[in-house]
Design an enzyme around this catalytic site. Structure first.
Site, PDB file in Angstrom:
ATOM      1  N   HIS A 244     -67.822 -30.360  16.463  1.00  0.00           N
ATOM      2  CA  HIS A 244     -68.284 -29.069  16.974  1.00  0.00           C
ATOM      3  C   HIS A 244     -69.743 -28.834  16.589  1.00  0.00           C
ATOM      4  CE1 HIS A 244     -68.819 -24.657  16.802  1.00  0.00           C
ATOM      5  NE2 HIS A 244     -68.118 -24.698  17.917  1.00  0.00           N
TER       6      HIS A 244
ATOM      7  N   ARG B  44     -54.272 -26.990  29.449  1.00  0.00           N
ATOM      8  CA  ARG B  44     -55.686 -27.077  29.057  1.00  0.00           C
ATOM      9  C   ARG B  44     -56.544 -26.084  29.829  1.00  0.00           C
ATOM     10  NH1 ARG B  44     -57.145 -33.341  29.710  1.00  0.00           N
ATOM     11  NH2 ARG B  44     -58.768 -32.756  28.214  1.00  0.00           N
TER      12      ARG B  44
ATOM     13  N   MET C 171     -62.302 -21.824  24.424  1.00  0.00           N
ATOM     14  CA  MET C 171     -61.009 -21.392  24.949  1.00  0.00           C
ATOM     15  C   MET C 171     -59.917 -22.272  24.357  1.00  0.00           C
ATOM     16  SD  MET C 171     -61.972 -20.448  28.835  1.00  0.00           S
ATOM     17  CE  MET C 171     -62.676 -22.016  29.197  1.00  0.00           C
TER      18      MET C 171
ATOM     19  N   CYS D 213    -101.208 -15.177  33.652  1.00  0.00           N
ATOM     20  CA  CYS D 213    -101.478 -15.508  32.249  1.00  0.00           C
ATOM     21  C   CYS D 213    -100.589 -14.743  31.286  1.00  0.00           C
ATOM     22  CB  CYS D 213    -102.945 -15.287  31.929  1.00  0.00           C
ATOM     23  SG  CYS D 213    -103.454 -13.579  32.148  1.00  0.00           S
TER      24      CYS D 213
ATOM     25  N   SER E 216    -105.966 -12.900  38.056  1.00  0.00           N
ATOM     26  CA  SER E 216    -104.971 -13.491  37.175  1.00  0.00           C
ATOM     27  C   SER E 216    -103.976 -12.392  36.821  1.00  0.00           C
ATOM     28  CB  SER E 216    -105.624 -14.051  35.917  1.00  0.00           C
ATOM     29  OG  SER E 216    -104.622 -14.543  35.059  1.00  0.00           O
TER      30      SER E 216
ATOM     31  N   LYS F 101     -63.222 -29.773  33.866  1.00  0.00           N
ATOM     32  CA  LYS F 101     -62.193 -30.691  33.386  1.00  0.00           C
ATOM     33  C   LYS F 101     -61.258 -31.095  34.523  1.00  0.00           C
ATOM     34  CE  LYS F 101     -60.972 -29.553  29.264  1.00  0.00           C
ATOM     35  NZ  LYS F 101     -60.360 -28.575  28.344  1.00  0.00           N
TER      36      LYS F 101
ATOM     37  N   GLY G 296     -64.818 -25.718  22.855  1.00  0.00           N
ATOM     38  CA  GLY G 296     -64.010 -25.096  21.816  1.00  0.00           C
ATOM     39  C   GLY G 296     -63.842 -23.592  21.933  1.00  0.00           C
TER      40      GLY G 296
ATOM     41  N   ARG H 204     -67.130 -35.790  31.868  1.00  0.00           N
ATOM     42  CA  ARG H 204     -68.075 -34.765  32.322  1.00  0.00           C
ATOM     43  C   ARG H 204     -69.482 -35.250  32.029  1.00  0.00           C
ATOM     44  NH1 ARG H 204     -66.261 -30.837  27.493  1.00  0.00           N
ATOM     45  NH2 ARG H 204     -67.295 -31.902  25.812  1.00  0.00           N
TER      46      ARG H 204
ATOM     47  N   TYR I  78    -102.076 -21.354  39.909  1.00  0.00           N
ATOM     48  CA  TYR I  78    -101.732 -21.947  38.614  1.00  0.00           C
ATOM     49  C   TYR I  78    -100.960 -20.957  37.756  1.00  0.00           C
ATOM     50  CZ  TYR I  78    -105.503 -19.188  36.563  1.00  0.00           C
ATOM     51  OH  TYR I  78    -106.288 -18.146  36.159  1.00  0.00           O
TER      52      TYR I  78
HETATM   53  P1  ADP Z   1     -61.349 -28.907  24.887  1.00  0.00           P
HETATM   54  O1  ADP Z   1     -61.854 -28.272  26.138  1.00  0.00           O
HETATM   55  O2  ADP Z   1     -61.440 -27.994  23.720  1.00  0.00           O
HETATM   56  O3  ADP Z   1     -61.899 -30.265  24.666  1.00  0.00           O
HETATM   57  P2  ADP Z   1     -58.962 -30.181  25.870  1.00  0.00           P
HETATM   58  O4  ADP Z   1     -58.149 -29.535  26.902  1.00  0.00           O
HETATM   59  O5  ADP Z   1     -59.857 -31.265  26.328  1.00  0.00           O
HETATM   60  O6  ADP Z   1     -59.768 -29.050  25.093  1.00  0.00           O
HETATM   61  O7  ADP Z   1     -57.941 -30.709  24.806  1.00  0.00           O
HETATM   62  C1  ADP Z   1     -58.135 -30.803  23.425  1.00  0.00           C
HETATM   63  C2  ADP Z   1     -57.757 -32.175  22.928  1.00  0.00           C
HETATM   64  O8  ADP Z   1     -56.430 -32.520  23.273  1.00  0.00           O
HETATM   65  C3  ADP Z   1     -58.644 -33.258  23.508  1.00  0.00           C
HETATM   66  O9  ADP Z   1     -58.992 -34.161  22.497  1.00  0.00           O
HETATM   67  C4  ADP Z   1     -57.795 -33.915  24.536  1.00  0.00           C
HETATM   68  O10 ADP Z   1     -58.143 -35.246  24.711  1.00  0.00           O
HETATM   69  C5  ADP Z   1     -56.381 -33.751  23.960  1.00  0.00           C
HETATM   70  N1  ADP Z   1     -55.407 -33.696  25.048  1.00  0.00           N
HETATM   71  C6  ADP Z   1     -55.392 -32.793  26.037  1.00  0.00           C
HETATM   72  N2  ADP Z   1     -54.425 -33.070  26.930  1.00  0.00           N
HETATM   73  C7  ADP Z   1     -53.806 -34.185  26.478  1.00  0.00           C
HETATM   74  C8  ADP Z   1     -52.736 -34.983  26.975  1.00  0.00           C
HETATM   75  N3  ADP Z   1     -52.134 -34.692  28.114  1.00  0.00           N
HETATM   76  N4  ADP Z   1     -52.363 -36.048  26.249  1.00  0.00           N
HETATM   77  C9  ADP Z   1     -52.996 -36.354  25.090  1.00  0.00           C
HETATM   78  N5  ADP Z   1     -54.008 -35.647  24.574  1.00  0.00           N
HETATM   79  C10 ADP Z   1     -54.424 -34.572  25.262  1.00  0.00           C
HETATM   80 MG    MG Z   2     -61.905 -31.809  25.829  1.00  0.00          MG
END
Ligand code: ADP
Ligand code: MG
Ligand code: MG
Length: 916
Positions: A488, A99, A110, A863, A796, A29, A108, A372, A883
């Protein structure tokens, strides 16, 4: 500007201190945000604290490295200057998100905290600058809730326990006589904030801090902590992610998708993650924040008009209704839509891969929050790799490296039999392809119970969350009532290669009653349903499945793989049907045809028992007269199917023990068919019982102690060859002796076979083509490979037995303790799944070196089951095997792994890759 701290990387204002290549440090990220900022895309400014700090944190009793506190304070000040806002300010406050983000995406698993920086003071400022009291107090109550959940750990561990904050909201709504959160007023929300804070105080003895810096440090600590929560640990174990990688923490200024109807938040892919089709694909929710899209709270809207129309058609919504109630981003935010398309294309070109992006629209302005490489199904991965090559985004070799070999097995998954009538009871989103049926269950734990009882299961939930992972792992398929293509359930199912139908809004699920309603039809826990993940269909009962057609993309992709690889690929196949499948999936021969399955077939086993329990030559010959013609027919069929391609036939291997009659009933049957005395048969059976059958009378020892068995098999094979020759069919048999550990064994058995061959040839007019080789599966055979190779035509490696005997560990009993060895890190992988490069691999190396020294052109293959495991295939490539052989459905996996091994080998020669 100078760096404020070695482990802090700032981004914003069209520049960044980090780069995409720094994923290991910044997490996926943080690295993506840095790269987007450098590309001058609209990214809210912020900074990333590196994964090194996480490692330090865990190594030093949860303390931070020197100077980090000053660095964070300076970085916040820098964000404040960039935006002209102040942390905790009562006029124009800065709010941030905190984040998590590891090297690889762990969806989801962490935690993240949004809206941080809100206090009794700054909420006034937010009210003022937004001119929207409801929004300000709603943001504050969301923050208190997240702070309580994430930092103070009030989030219920058990999924069935209610979130205490949600209970407070429910009570509030009831007292106001409203149903939706959105109907609560600014005053209601203000009350909620104080009720939330009371709740937090009562449960934890802590208040929500009124100093934003204190909030920030608590959140940073909580995110680092979340690296080691149970969910994250379980996820890492399942996905083989090392525990010492750690997470980075990104602190980023907030943008708001929930300020009104000119705001939104969403997720977009540059190609469809389910089938790979090019073009922006995604979903959004108007007037919403952050995780609402992923959490599957409301079913989101489509981004492109085309996808919106397709969605409406699938869901039986008319075009008028769709346009009025479910407008797309393309219709509602045309300017933003255009900009998003441009950015998406730019990012895809920049990263040369399909991207998965998060964005937020604040008052008509687009902000990018994440990018990503997108997770995709096998079908999408193959199509995108082929099309990106044709678009000259990548070259063929890069395309081949883009697809995980194991993923390809998904493409061979069965589909619904089109000739069988099906009753579609509901439609949802085609979130992840595949066709499966199973018993309906409504919780992950029940799924595990049904799975353990050996029955297929479909997990049905309103929506799934990380707590459901163990149930998703064992389920054949997943069905959810809410959530979109990026919910999810959809993301995780695609990652697991599992069938999933998501957002099937016609379902009314009643967890308490253990039932779901679709229209007026009720389906109870334990009833069967069928899912078609490619069509998004939920079907009553069990619909039979058939093998899929291979797409043109797939054919092309596999052709590229075949051009690249050096390793040959064969299949393990015991029947003509297996052989046909094997040919279709690209087998260049059969690497292992086991003959014992032929012996166990109904109607044959009595004759086999008669043979092995015979007390004299006459009895034995009589039994053999029954067996040889049957075996000959088997070989004719297989060799015909594999015309012109080598077929390695292993002579009988399993312990005789396994063929003995097990009970009185079987003894009686045998007595009837053979005319032998039942009491005598019982005595013979008892005398043949073994303590360690796997180390007993089996393999080559059978041929030594009961020479007539191998002679009979050799006769059946060679007669089949001559019969086919008379028909003009070219058969290439390779007769393989199992469990050889000594040259003399080989010599004796080979002499028997040659004698039989001479007999058959003299009777049937001329020499027959055949080879005699051996399995290398006893450690001694690796050491003695020189002398054995001098006599054998081929080797083999039987790596199942070789692994078993190298470790001194029984595969059939290992399940009891293997798990301990894996959890405690004694073994990195199950050695029966992935070849042990250090031990077994080294024995193989010795066997190969000594074998080829004695016979330069000795043909060598493998094998064991390992022949279909990508890492093992790559090891075989490096060891110089000719092979690999694997089960027919694993052939594409092996072909691609072999191609990747060749590409990696070339790169390692140029020094780009480290070789083992
Ligand atoms: P995950 O790894 O679980 O996707 P994120 O860190 O991406 O967690 O954040 C969860 C949600 O919060 C995402 O939808 C993201 O776009 C939103 N979000 C995170 N940071 C910001 C921010 N600075 N402003 C607005 N929305 C945010
Ligand atoms: Mg995210
Ligand atoms: Mg074996």
């Amino acid at each position: 500007m100078a760096r404020v701290h070695p482990e802090i990387y700032f981004f914003g204002g069209g520049a960044a201190e980090g780069r995409a290549a720094m994923r290991d440090l910044l997490g996926g990220k943080g690295a993506g945000l840095a790269e987007m900022a450098s590309l001058k895309l609209p990214v809210p400014p912020g900074f990333t604290i590196s994964t090194k700090v996480c490692t330090y944190f865990y190594d030093h009793g949860k303390k931070y490295p020197k100077g980090l506190a000053e660095g964070v304070a300076k970085s916040i000040a820098r964000v404040e200057r960039a935006l002209g806002r102040k942390f905790g300010d009562s006029k124009n406050p800065l709010l941030v998100s905190v984040r998590s983000g590891a090297r690889v995406s762990m969806p989801g698993m962490m935690d993240t905290v949004l809206n941080l920086g809100l206090t009794d003071e700054s909420v006034k400022g937010l009210e003022e600058v937004s001119g929207n009291g409801r929004f300000a107090w709603d943001s504050y109550r969301r923050f208190c809730q997240m702070y309580g959940d994430v930092v103070l750990k009030l989030k219920p561990e058990d999924k069935n326990d209610r979130d205490p904050f949600e209970e407070v909201i429910e009570r509030k709504k009831a007292s106001r006589g409203v149903r939706e959160d959105t109907e609560l007023s600014a005053d209601d929300l203000r009350e909620l904030v104080s009720e939330f804070r009371d709740l937090i105080r009562n449960r934890t003895g802590h208040d929500v801090p009124q100093d934003p810096h204190e909030q920030l440090w608590a959140a940073i600590g909580a995110v680092f902590d979340s690296w080691n929560n149970d969910r994250a640990i379980a996820y890492r174990k399942f996905n083989n992610i090392p525990g010492d990688w750690g997470t980075a923490v990104t602190v980023q200024s907030m943008v708001f998708g929930n300020l009104g109807s000119d705001c939104a938040t969403g997720v977009a892919f540059t190609r469809n993650p389910a089938n790979g089709e090019k073009g922006i694909y995604g979903e959004f929710l108007p007037n919403a924040q952050g995780e609402d899209v992923v959490a599957g709270i409301r079913t989101p809207l489509q981004i492109s008009l085309k996808a919106g129309r397709a969605w409406a058609e699938r869901s039986g919504v008319s075009e008028e209704e769709r346009a009025a109630r479910y407008p797309t981003l393309e219709e509602n935010f045309p300017a933003v839509h255009k900009e998003l398309l441009k950015i998406a294309q730019r990012l895809e070109h920049h990263f040369r891969d399909m991207q998965d992006m998060e964005f937020t629209i604040e008052r008509g302005r687009l902000f990018m929050l994440q990018t990503r490489a997108g997770k995709r199904t096998a079908e999408a991965a193959v199509r995108a790799a082929v099309e990106m090559t044709e678009e000259r985004l990548i070259d063929r070799r890069a395309a081949l490296m883009r697809v995980e070999p194991v993923q390809l097995e998904q493409l061979l998954h069965p589909r619904l039999d089109p000739n069988v009538a099906k009753q579609v009871i509901a439609r949802g989103l085609p979130a992840s392809p595949g066709a499966v049926y199973g018993e309906v269950v409504f919780s992950a734990d029940e799924a595990v119970v049904v799975h353990q009882a050996g029955r297929p299961v479909i997990l049905v939930r309103h929506e799934t969350s990380p707590e459901d992972i163990h149930g998703m792992q064992v389920a054949e398929g997943i069905l959810t009532a809410r959530g979109g293509m990026t919910s999810h359930a959809a993301v995780v199912a695609r990652g697991m290669g599992k069938c999933c139908v998501a957002g099937c809004s016609a379902l009314e699920i009643d967890y308490a009653a253990g039932a779901m309603k679709v229209g007026d039809r009720v389906i109870h826990c334990g009833e069967y349903i069928t899912l078609d993940g490619a069509a998004g269909e939920v079907i009553a009962g069990r619909v039979p499945t058939v093998q899929p057609e291979m797409s043109d993309f797939f054919r092309k992709f596999m052709k590229w793989a075949d051009q690249e690889r050096r390793l040959g690929v064969r299949a393990n196949a015991d029947t003509p049907t297996d052989a046909r499948v094997a040919r279709e999936y690209g087998a260049e021969g059969i690497g292992l045809c086991r003959t014992e399955h032929m012996f166990f077939a109904p109607g044959r086993i009595e004759a086999v028992r008669e043979m092995i329990m015979a007390e004299n030559l006459e009895q034995r010959t009589r039994a053999l007269e029954k067996i040889v013609p049957m075996q000959r027919e088997d070989f004719v069929a297989i060799l015909r199917e594999m015309e012109g391609k080598p077929v390695t036939i292993r002579l009988l291997d399993p312990p005789l023990h396994e063929f003995l009659p097990k009970d009185d009933d079987e003894i009686r049957k045998l007595a009837d068919s053979s005319g032998l005395d039942p009491e005598r048969l019982r005595q013979i059976r008892n005398s043949m019982e073994e303590f360690n059958p796997m180390l007993g009378l089996r393999g080559a020892r059978l041929g030594i102690s009961h020479p007539e068995i191998y002679r009979a098999q050799a006769r059946a094979i060679l007669e089949a060859v001559s019969e086919l020759r008379n028909e003009g069919v070219k058969a290439i048999p390779e007769i393989m002796l199992p469990l050889i550990g000594e040259r003399k064994e080989f010599d004796l058995l080979a002499a028997d076979i040659r004698e039989v061959a001479r007999e058959v040839a003299s009777r049937n007019g001329g020499k027959l083509p055949y080879l005699i080789g051996t399995m290398i599966e006893v450690p001694r055979a690796c050491i003695e490979a020189g002398p054995i190779a001098a006599a054998a035509d081929f080797f083999s490696f039987g790596t199942n037995d070789l692994t078993q005997m190298t470790y001194g560990l029984s595969r059939d009993d290992s399940s009891r303790f293997l798990d301990d060895y894996l959890t405690r890190g004694i073994y990195k992988k199950d050695p029966f799944q992935e070849l042990d490069a250090d031990g077994v691999g080294d024995l193989m190396r010795i066997g190969i070196e000594r074998g080829r020294k004695a016979k330069k052109n000795l043909k060598i293959g493998i094998c064991g089951e390992h022949g279909g495991d990508p890492a093992s295939v790559k090891l075989c490539h490096r060891l110089g095997l000719d092979y690999v052989s694997c089960s027919p459905y694993r052939l594409p996996v092996a072909r691609l792994a072999a191609a990747q091994a060749a590409i990696e080998g070339r790169k390692s020669k140029r020094g780009e890759f480290k070789d083992v």
